[in-house]
Write a protein that holds these residues in place. Structure first.
Motif, short mmCIF file in Angstrom:
data_model
loop_
_atom_site.label_atom_id
_atom_site.label_comp_id
_atom_site.label_asym_id
_atom_site.label_seq_id
_atom_site.Cartn_x
_atom_site.Cartn_y
_atom_site.Cartn_z
N MET A 44 0.82 -1.21 0.00
CA MET A 44 0.00 0.00 0.00
C MET A 44 0.86 1.26 0.00
SD MET A 44 -2.94 -1.40 2.48
CE MET A 44 -3.43 0.12 3.15
N PRO A 52 3.10 7.62 -6.38
CA PRO A 52 2.57 8.96 -6.66
C PRO A 52 3.58 10.06 -6.39
CG PRO A 52 0.99 7.70 -5.40
CD PRO A 52 2.25 6.89 -5.43
N SER A 56 4.60 12.55 -9.19
CA SER A 56 4.31 13.98 -9.01
C SER A 56 5.54 14.82 -9.24
CB SER A 56 3.81 14.27 -7.59
OG SER A 56 2.47 14.01 -7.47
N PHE A 252 -3.47 22.54 4.96
CA PHE A 252 -4.33 22.89 3.84
C PHE A 252 -5.74 23.26 4.27
CE2 PHE A 252 -7.35 21.74 0.53
CZ PHE A 252 -6.83 22.38 -0.56
N ASP A 253 -6.37 22.41 5.07
CA ASP A 253 -7.82 22.48 5.31
C ASP A 253 -8.32 23.85 5.79
OD1 ASP A 253 -7.53 19.88 4.67
OD2 ASP A 253 -8.22 19.06 6.57
N LEU A 274 -0.23 24.88 -4.65
CA LEU A 274 -0.05 23.63 -5.39
C LEU A 274 -1.42 23.06 -5.79
CD1 LEU A 274 2.45 20.86 -4.43
CD2 LEU A 274 0.17 20.24 -5.16
N TYR A 275 -2.34 23.09 -4.85
CA TYR A 275 -3.68 22.56 -5.12
C TYR A 275 -4.34 23.36 -6.24
CZ TYR A 275 -8.28 20.57 -4.22
OH TYR A 275 -9.47 19.91 -4.34
N PHE A 279 -5.73 21.68 -9.59
CA PHE A 279 -7.17 21.45 -9.73
C PHE A 279 -7.97 22.68 -10.15
CE2 PHE A 279 -5.71 18.07 -6.88
CZ PHE A 279 -6.14 16.98 -7.62
N SER B 137 0.41 16.00 1.65
CA SER B 137 -0.61 15.17 1.02
C SER B 137 -1.18 15.81 -0.25
CB SER B 137 -1.72 14.83 2.01
OG SER B 137 -2.12 15.97 2.70
N ALA B 138 -1.15 17.15 -0.33
CA ALA B 138 -1.64 17.81 -1.55
C ALA B 138 -0.85 17.34 -2.76
CB ALA B 138 -1.54 19.33 -1.40
N LEU B 139 0.46 17.11 -2.55
CA LEU B 139 1.33 16.68 -3.63
C LEU B 139 0.96 15.28 -4.11
CD1 LEU B 139 3.89 17.42 -5.25
CD2 LEU B 139 5.23 16.35 -3.45
N LEU B 140 0.72 14.37 -3.16
CA LEU B 140 0.34 13.00 -3.52
C LEU B 140 -1.03 12.99 -4.18
CD1 LEU B 140 1.45 11.10 -0.29
CD2 LEU B 140 2.72 11.42 -2.41
N LEU B 141 -1.90 13.86 -3.68
CA LEU B 141 -3.27 13.90 -4.17
C LEU B 141 -3.34 14.13 -5.68
CD1 LEU B 141 -6.26 13.94 -3.42
CD2 LEU B 141 -6.04 16.38 -3.00
N VAL B 142 -2.46 15.00 -6.17
CA VAL B 142 -2.48 15.35 -7.59
C VAL B 142 -2.31 14.10 -8.44
CG1 VAL B 142 -1.28 16.62 -9.39
CG2 VAL B 142 -1.59 17.65 -7.13
N THR B 143 -1.29 13.28 -8.11
CA THR B 143 -1.05 12.08 -8.91
C THR B 143 -2.07 11.00 -8.62
OG1 THR B 143 1.26 12.64 -8.70
CG2 THR B 143 0.75 10.53 -9.69
N LEU B 144 -2.48 10.88 -7.36
CA LEU B 144 -3.48 9.87 -7.04
C LEU B 144 -4.76 10.11 -7.84
CD1 LEU B 144 -3.15 9.37 -3.17
CD2 LEU B 144 -2.68 7.72 -4.98
N TYR B 145 -5.10 11.37 -7.98
CA TYR B 145 -6.28 11.71 -8.78
C TYR B 145 -6.13 11.16 -10.20
CZ TYR B 145 -9.89 14.49 -11.05
OH TYR B 145 -10.99 14.88 -11.77
N GLY B 146 -4.93 11.38 -10.77
CA GLY B 146 -4.67 10.88 -12.12
C GLY B 146 -4.75 9.36 -12.19
N ILE B 147 -4.13 8.68 -11.23
CA ILE B 147 -4.12 7.21 -11.23
C ILE B 147 -5.54 6.67 -11.10
CG2 ILE B 147 -3.32 5.15 -10.00
CD1 ILE B 147 -0.93 6.84 -9.03
N ILE B 162 -8.67 3.26 0.61
CA ILE B 162 -7.28 2.87 0.38
C ILE B 162 -6.34 4.03 0.73
CG2 ILE B 162 -7.13 3.46 -2.09
CD1 ILE B 162 -5.69 0.27 -0.73
N THR B 166 -3.72 3.93 4.05
CA THR B 166 -2.28 4.07 3.85
C THR B 166 -1.73 5.23 4.67
OG1 THR B 166 -2.66 3.33 1.60
CG2 THR B 166 -0.48 4.17 2.11
N ILE B 230 -9.69 17.26 2.32
CA ILE B 230 -9.16 17.51 0.99
C ILE B 230 -9.28 16.30 0.06
CG2 ILE B 230 -6.84 17.13 1.95
CD1 ILE B 230 -5.65 18.75 -0.21
N THR B 234 -11.74 16.11 -3.32
CA THR B 234 -11.17 16.03 -4.66
C THR B 234 -11.49 14.71 -5.36
OG1 THR B 234 -9.35 17.29 -3.73
CG2 THR B 234 -9.04 16.41 -5.94
#
Lengths: 315, 295
Positions: A44, A52, A56, A252-253, A274-275, A279, B137-147, B162, B166, B230, B234
């Motif tokens: 995982m 990722p 990224s 962030f939140d 970044l967000y 997005f 986590s914002a950085l990981l989120l970008v790619t996770l969204y793509g995946i 998931i 993690t 977040i 997203t």
């Protein structure tokens, strides 16, 4: 591989006994079991964190969008653009928020911890009660403080007016001079309980007779704090401050819900920028570039952390 | 201290008298601090609760009324009778509960392996697990969204579960490793000598002893899923969204916010975590501080 290396004595009959070979056989099955146990978690972490992350960061060198597939290599163009795009201002704003939202709750957390470390009746109930702000979901904290800071019917304006500290209502979250401070106050309210619990646990390791000895030698309260208490809790305090710093750096939140980076971009940080790149502008290359710069700052922090803990171990 | 002219024993005696006296009298300083910090900590909570039961006519009034003359439960009624909010609540429960269970299972295996077995790469693994907590986590989120988009998984419970599972692993593994470290090896040895396999030893002997740690780490994982904003915002749309992002979309907009109703909805979101915390407080405080104070 580790297994074969450990298994070697089985065939190496020169000096080995039956017991040796049996023990190493058990070792193999133990190892296989140990590896099996970590397998799901590791899988995982690789899929949801490591891949990722690499992906990224690599987008920083490509022109890539969330809107259409494919990527085109552009070298350092994205990073140059991110550095030019008032990166210094963004880093400065992130820095102010991070430092403010670390220092203020640390002071409050230390104060509550010291107060609760005294022999008060109902101390453990109070400790639990003080944890409450930390339990609330970030959006609830955001809603609550948005309502408190509300320009028309907010509790803060009401209170300050009754105390005659301000002469008219103020829009705390929509004013470029106060928005950042307002966010720091909300974040501190949310964060101090965790710091309090950690410091309280550390305070309980301070041996009481040291305190008594110091006070017998005529040391006052402040002197006792610096010579007896602080050396015992400084290790935990360091870890707490560093973790808060890292968490606030990526926070962030609250910022996203309470101000959305406004007014006039003054509360924008690396995280919200970044967000937005990913997005709102769908520009993954730009987001990756901010990510790379972010990781560099983070790496510097981690080096400091390792230095710090090594020094602590050496003591 | 400016007591140089006195004999050595005089200040000592005075200090002895002082410590004895301070132990008997009312601890004024600490109480003043508790009250002062308590105001900062609890006045906002009071405001949250009071606003949620104040009628609109008193909430939107100038100057602000801190002690309303009348009370209403209309705000709670409209939150609880809203089918949309109930749908999001159900999403929150499903996602958080499954996250908690999965996270406990995965991290207890990892924690046990790291704590009780010696193998190469074990320390590296521990550091890898810990450092993943520091990643933005914002950085990981970008790619996770793509995946997730590529696999057509966006807007499912799976992506949230998931991801949350993690992200709770570092803390839960760390906590449970601490728990297993405290269990004496003799218990495991004895069970093995009795002929039990590794698998059986872990499930029949070790896990029951680690139950408090499992409960604490399960609650942490539950909170991670319950409180997240977040990722749910997203990765999911309105049908699969959990309460936090759904409430932001619903109440925080261009138009005027219905504050009393939003405060009532906030109480609804905060309540499960608060109740669970009160029930499990003792284990939790130990869990929160387990790693840092020892390490």
């Amino acid at each position: 591989m580790t297994t074969t290396k450990n298994a070697r004595p089985q065939w190496d009959l020169s000096g080995s006994t039956f017991r040796d070979s049996q023990r190493s056989a058990r070792r193999i099955s133990d190892l296989r079991f140990a590896w099996l146990l970590i397998l799901p978690g590791v899988a995982m972490l690789l899929a949801v964190v490591l891949y990722p992350l690499v992906r990224s960061l690599s987008s920083a060198f490509f022109s890539e969008s969330l809107l259409y597939p494919g990527r085109e290599f552009v070298g350092l163009a994205n990073i140059q653009a991110a550095l030019g795009d008032d990166f210094v201002r963004l880093l400065w704003q992130t820095g102010i928020f991070t430092v403010g939202a670390t220092v203020l709750p640390f002071i409050v957390g230390l104060g509550v911890a010291l107060a609760l470390n005294a022999r008060l009746p109902g101390r453990s109930i109070l400790r639990g009660a003080f944890l409450f702000p930390w339990l609330l979901p970030a959006v609830v904290v955001s809603f609550l403080w948005m309502w408190i800071f509300d320009a028309s019917y907010g509790a803060l304006n009401g209170l300050l007016e009754q105390l005659s500290l301000i002469d008219g209502p103020r829009a705390w979250l929509f004013d470029t001079t106060t928005a950042r401070g307002a966010l720091i106050v909300a974040k501190s309210w949310n964060a101090f309980p965790w710091i309090m619990v950690m410091l309280l646990a550390a305070l309980q390791t301070v041996p009481e007779d040291l305190h008594e000895a110091a006070s017998l030698d005529g040391a006052g309260k402040i002197r006792r704090f610096w010579t007896v208490t602080w050396p015992h809790i400084s290790g935990v305090a360091g870890i707490v401050v560093l973790l808060e710093f890292i968490w606030n750096f990526q926070h962030f939140d609250l910022i996203f819900v309470m101000t959305g980076g406004g007014p006039a971009q003054t509360t924008q940080t690396l995280a919200t920028a970044l967000y937005d790149s990913a997005f709102r502008s769908y520009d993954l290359g730009q987001a990756g570039a901010i990510g790379i710069l972010w990781m560099i700052v983070l790496l510097v922090l981690v080096v400091f952390y390792v230095r710090f803990s090594e020094r602590k171990e050496a003591n | 201290m400016v007591v140089t002219t006195e004999t050595r024993s005089a200040p000592r005696q005075r200090a002895v008298a002082r410590t004895h006296r301070s132990r008997r009298t009312f601890p004024l300083g600490p109480w003043a601090a508790v009250v002062g910090f308590g105001l900062f900590a609890f006045a906002p909570v009071y405001w949250l609760l009071i606003t949620s039961i104040t009628p609109d006519s008193l909430v939107y009034r100038y100057p602000v009324t801190f002690f309303p003359e009348s009370v209403t439960f209309d705000n709670y009624r409209s939150v609880f009778t809203d089918p949309e909010i109930f749908g999001w609540l159900a999403n929150s429960v499903i996602v958080s509960v499954i996250t908690a269970v999965l996270s406990v299972v995965t991290s207890m295996y990892m924690g046990y392996s790291i704590s009780k077995f010696r193998y190469r790469g074990r320390r590296t693994l521990l550091y890898f697990v810990l450092s993943s907590q520091m990643l933005p986590s914002a950085l990981l989120l970008v790619t996770l969204y793509g995946i997730f988009a590529t696999f057509g998984l966006l807007n499912t419970y799976f992506v949230l579960i998931i991801s949350f599972t993690t992200f709770t692993l570092p803390l839960c593994v760390w906590m449970l490793k601490g728990f297993f470290d405290n269990l004496p090896d003799d218990i495991i040895e004895a069970s093995k000598i009795d002929g039990a396999s590794n698998w059986r030893t872990l499930h029949a002997i070790v896990l029951p002893l680690a139950a408090p740690g499992l409960v604490a780490s399960g609650l942490f994982a539950f909170m991670r899923g319950w409180n997240d904003f977040i990722f749910a915002l997203t990765l999911t749309g309105p049908e699969r969204q959990t309460l936090p992002p759904a409430l932001v979309n619903r109440y925080i907009g261009e138009a005027a916010t219905d504050w009393p109703e939003l405060m009532a909805a906030s109480v609804l979101v905060a309540l499960p975590v608060a109740v669970a915390f009160v029930a499990l407080q003792r284990h939790l405080v130990g869990g929160i501080t387990a790693g840092a104070v020892k390490g």
